[in-house]
Design an enzyme around this catalytic site. Structure first.
Site, PDB file in Angstrom:
ATOM      1  N   SER A  34      10.854  -9.004  -2.079  1.00  0.00           N
ATOM      2  CA  SER A  34      11.834  -8.523  -3.056  1.00  0.00           C
ATOM      3  C   SER A  34      13.209  -9.002  -2.651  1.00  0.00           C
ATOM      4  CB  SER A  34      11.825  -6.994  -3.084  1.00  0.00           C
ATOM      5  OG  SER A  34      12.994  -6.516  -3.730  1.00  0.00           O
TER       6      SER A  34
ATOM      7  N   TYR B  89      11.732   0.432   1.449  1.00  0.00           N
ATOM      8  CA  TYR B  89      11.129  -0.662   0.670  1.00  0.00           C
ATOM      9  C   TYR B  89      11.764  -1.998   1.094  1.00  0.00           C
ATOM     10  CZ  TYR B  89      10.336  -3.362  -3.679  1.00  0.00           C
ATOM     11  OH  TYR B  89       9.996  -4.317  -4.604  1.00  0.00           O
TER      12      TYR B  89
ATOM     13  N   LYS C   5      10.104  -5.233   3.042  1.00  0.00           N
ATOM     14  CA  LYS C   5      10.112  -6.568   2.424  1.00  0.00           C
ATOM     15  C   LYS C   5      10.802  -7.572   3.352  1.00  0.00           C
ATOM     16  CE  LYS C   5       8.111  -5.418  -1.522  1.00  0.00           C
ATOM     17  NZ  LYS C   5       6.852  -6.000  -1.982  1.00  0.00           N
TER      18      LYS C   5
ATOM     19  N   THR D 299       8.323  -3.753 -15.352  1.00  0.00           N
ATOM     20  CA  THR D 299       6.933  -3.421 -15.022  1.00  0.00           C
ATOM     21  C   THR D 299       6.791  -1.899 -14.952  1.00  0.00           C
ATOM     22  OG1 THR D 299       7.400  -3.379 -12.661  1.00  0.00           O
ATOM     23  CG2 THR D 299       6.705  -5.505 -13.585  1.00  0.00           C
TER      24      THR D 299
HETATM   25  N1  LIG Z   1       9.196  -5.606 -10.836  1.00  0.00           N
HETATM   26  C1  LIG Z   1      10.201  -6.092 -10.119  1.00  0.00           C
HETATM   27  O1  LIG Z   1      11.324  -6.293 -10.607  1.00  0.00           O
HETATM   28  C2  LIG Z   1      10.004  -6.410  -8.673  1.00  0.00           C
HETATM   29  C3  LIG Z   1      11.116  -6.884  -7.959  1.00  0.00           C
HETATM   30  C4  LIG Z   1      10.940  -7.220  -6.632  1.00  0.00           C
HETATM   31  C5  LIG Z   1       9.697  -7.121  -6.042  1.00  0.00           C
HETATM   32  N2  LIG Z   1       8.640  -6.639  -6.763  1.00  0.00           N
HETATM   33  C6  LIG Z   1       7.350  -6.553  -6.069  1.00  0.00           C
HETATM   34  O2  LIG Z   1       6.341  -7.063  -6.895  1.00  0.00           O
HETATM   35  C7  LIG Z   1       5.099  -6.408  -6.637  1.00  0.00           C
HETATM   36  C8  LIG Z   1       4.543  -5.861  -7.934  1.00  0.00           C
HETATM   37  O3  LIG Z   1       5.493  -4.966  -8.453  1.00  0.00           O
HETATM   38  P1  LIG Z   1       5.445  -4.367  -9.925  1.00  0.00           P
HETATM   39  O4  LIG Z   1       6.851  -4.282 -10.371  1.00  0.00           O
HETATM   40  O5  LIG Z   1       4.444  -5.067 -10.743  1.00  0.00           O
HETATM   41  O6  LIG Z   1       4.979  -2.876  -9.578  1.00  0.00           O
HETATM   42  P2  LIG Z   1       3.847  -1.942 -10.228  1.00  0.00           P
HETATM   43  O7  LIG Z   1       3.901  -2.033 -11.683  1.00  0.00           O
HETATM   44  O8  LIG Z   1       4.064  -0.599  -9.590  1.00  0.00           O
HETATM   45  O9  LIG Z   1       2.541  -2.566  -9.652  1.00  0.00           O
HETATM   46  C9  LIG Z   1       2.205  -2.417  -8.298  1.00  0.00           C
HETATM   47  C10 LIG Z   1       0.721  -2.420  -8.180  1.00  0.00           C
HETATM   48  O10 LIG Z   1       0.418  -2.254  -6.807  1.00  0.00           O
HETATM   49  C11 LIG Z   1      -0.671  -1.352  -6.738  1.00  0.00           C
HETATM   50  N3  LIG Z   1      -0.696  -0.660  -5.458  1.00  0.00           N
HETATM   51  C12 LIG Z   1       0.257   0.114  -4.903  1.00  0.00           C
HETATM   52  N4  LIG Z   1      -0.167   0.582  -3.721  1.00  0.00           N
HETATM   53  C13 LIG Z   1      -1.405   0.095  -3.524  1.00  0.00           C
HETATM   54  C14 LIG Z   1      -2.354   0.231  -2.502  1.00  0.00           C
HETATM   55  N5  LIG Z   1      -2.110   0.990  -1.414  1.00  0.00           N
HETATM   56  N6  LIG Z   1      -3.524  -0.408  -2.610  1.00  0.00           N
HETATM   57  C15 LIG Z   1      -3.801  -1.170  -3.696  1.00  0.00           C
HETATM   58  N7  LIG Z   1      -2.958  -1.321  -4.720  1.00  0.00           N
HETATM   59  C16 LIG Z   1      -1.755  -0.697  -4.632  1.00  0.00           C
HETATM   60  C17 LIG Z   1      -0.441  -0.371  -7.870  1.00  0.00           C
HETATM   61  O11 LIG Z   1      -1.664   0.225  -8.163  1.00  0.00           O
HETATM   62  P3  LIG Z   1      -1.808   1.699  -8.791  1.00  0.00           P
HETATM   63  O12 LIG Z   1      -1.897   1.469 -10.258  1.00  0.00           O
HETATM   64  O13 LIG Z   1      -3.064   2.215  -8.192  1.00  0.00           O
HETATM   65  O14 LIG Z   1      -0.593   2.463  -8.371  1.00  0.00           O
HETATM   66  C18 LIG Z   1       0.067  -1.300  -8.957  1.00  0.00           C
HETATM   67  O15 LIG Z   1      -0.992  -1.849  -9.692  1.00  0.00           O
HETATM   68  C19 LIG Z   1       5.417  -5.316  -5.619  1.00  0.00           C
HETATM   69  O16 LIG Z   1       5.099  -5.769  -4.321  1.00  0.00           O
HETATM   70  C20 LIG Z   1       6.904  -5.134  -5.761  1.00  0.00           C
HETATM   71  O17 LIG Z   1       7.485  -4.645  -4.580  1.00  0.00           O
HETATM   72  C21 LIG Z   1       8.761  -6.272  -8.057  1.00  0.00           C
END
Ligand SMILES: NC(=O)c1ccc[n+]([C@@H]2O[C@H](COP(=O)([O-])OP(=O)(O)OC[C@H]3O[C@@H](n4cnc5c(N)ncnc54)[C@H](OP(=O)(O)O)[C@@H]3O)[C@@H](O)[C@H]2O)c1
Length: 329
Positions: free
Chosen positions: A189, A215, A219, A250
């Protein structure tokens, strides 16, 4: 001119808000016309995406499947996975495509569950005489309060660092069986730019807990460990990258950062745009240099301030702690 040489690209990177937003993606994308992986770049290849039941993980699974990969979607909830698989199939069908999509269950923060999953998954791949070509560590969490995994580790470190490294270590036989050189991607991130490496207190036991700080620290760990992991896994012909997706709309952002989402919603990227670089790293040829950090298809600095740059020896100190925590040599 390549995107790497572009002054506009560098300006966007340093200006954060436009760079991380939908606008940054749109402007950079104009420079990528010759840089898309070829259609079917991943035909005959096998990929595993963690946290693939929605958000960026689902978009990454779609992007890999669109390029021809067989995709294993690792989730905690089968119900979420079924809905994601349906949406991916529907989107692919609109382009007249199909894909092999396989649902896997594992909580990546639970080290015993990771060991169990890798035993079973690795065994199934061996039985099929198949390697694993792509592994995307996308699963992520931003807890409101300090939470521990079943093993007693702070949850962001367990989910973003310990689980993914243990999973990769245990899948090395499958990854090294890839005939094309496997690629591993850690989804980090841009928030990590705000924090240094917490080597004295990796589990965040001291001071008032902030989910955003935890967090960002976890990261930062992913990004700083990437070169060390590249070296470690090079004998297995496994390349490893860290990348950050910018700001994408998301379910995770809606749940964990509702105020941020309300304020930034008009400029947030789509999940597909956020996932673009992870998919590109998995598919572009030739493979980019292992151990590097990426955003929007370009290598990025890992620190902009000396205060967040690890002092000599600190990455090794962290690595020693990780090895002890996951019990690998
Ligand atoms: N969206 C952004 O702007 C953004 C920015 C920077 C970084 N990121 C990174 O991108 C990645 C995806 O983020 P996102 O925004 O798509 O978030 P999200 O919608 O919350 O998706 C995260 C996914 O990870 C799964 N997860 C969480 N803990 C887990 C575990 N212990 N074992 C297996 N699965 C697990 C969740 O499953 P459940 O449905 O079971 O909870 C969910 O499907 C993350 O690593 C996040 O830190 C996102």
């Amino acid at each position: 001119m390549s995107a790497a040489d572009s002054g506009l690209d560098r300006l966007l990177d340093r200006s954060i808000v436009p760079g991380y937003s939908a606008l940054g993606y749109r402007l950079r994308k104009r420079e990528w016309s010759n840089d898309d992986p070829r259609p079917d770049a991943l035909a005959g290849r096998r990929a595993l995406v963690t946290g693939a039941g929605g958000g960026l993980g689902e978009a990454t699974a779609l992007g890999l499947a669109r390029l021809g990969a067989t995709v294993h979607l690792l989730v905690r909830s089968e119900a979420r996975a079924a809905a994601a698989v349906d949406r991916i199939r529907t989107t692919l069908a609109e382009d007249g495509r199909t894909a092999e999509l396989i649902v896997e269950e594992c909580d990546v923060s639970d080290l015993a569950a990771v060991r169990g999953f890798t035993d079973s998954f690795g065994g199934r791949l061996r039985a099929m005489d198949s390697g694993l070509d792509v592994l995307i560590h996308n699963a992520g969490v931003l807890p409101a309060t300090r939470t521990e995994s079943v093993d007693g580790h702070e949850l962001t470190v367990a989910t973003h660092v310990l689980g993914p490294i243990l999973m990769t270590e245990r899948l090395l036989p499958a990854l090294s069986a890839s005939t094309v050189g496997a690629r591993v991607v850690l989804v980090a991130s841009g928030g990590m730019y705000t924090q240094g490496l917490p080597t004295r207190d990796p589990e965040y036991t001291k001071g008032e807990y902030s989910g955003s700080v935890a967090y960002a620290r976890s990261k930062r760990m992913q990004v700083e460990l990437t070169p060390l992991l590249a070296e470690r896994w090079s004998d297995d012909a496994v390349s490893v990258y860290a990348m950050h997706p910018g700001w994408a709309d998301t379910p995770g952002v809606a749940d964990s950062l509702p105020l941020f989402r309300t304020l930034t919603r008009p400029i947030l990227r789509s999940a597909e745009a956020g996932a673009d670089t992870a998919v590109w790293l998995a598919a572009t040829e030739p493979a980019p240099p292992s151990g590097t950090f990426w955003h929007d298809r370009n290598v990025r600095p890992t620190s902009y301030r000396s205060a967040t740059r690890p002092k000599p020896g600190k990455v090794d100190t962290l690595w020693q702690w990780v090895q002890d925590a996951i019990n690998v040599e």
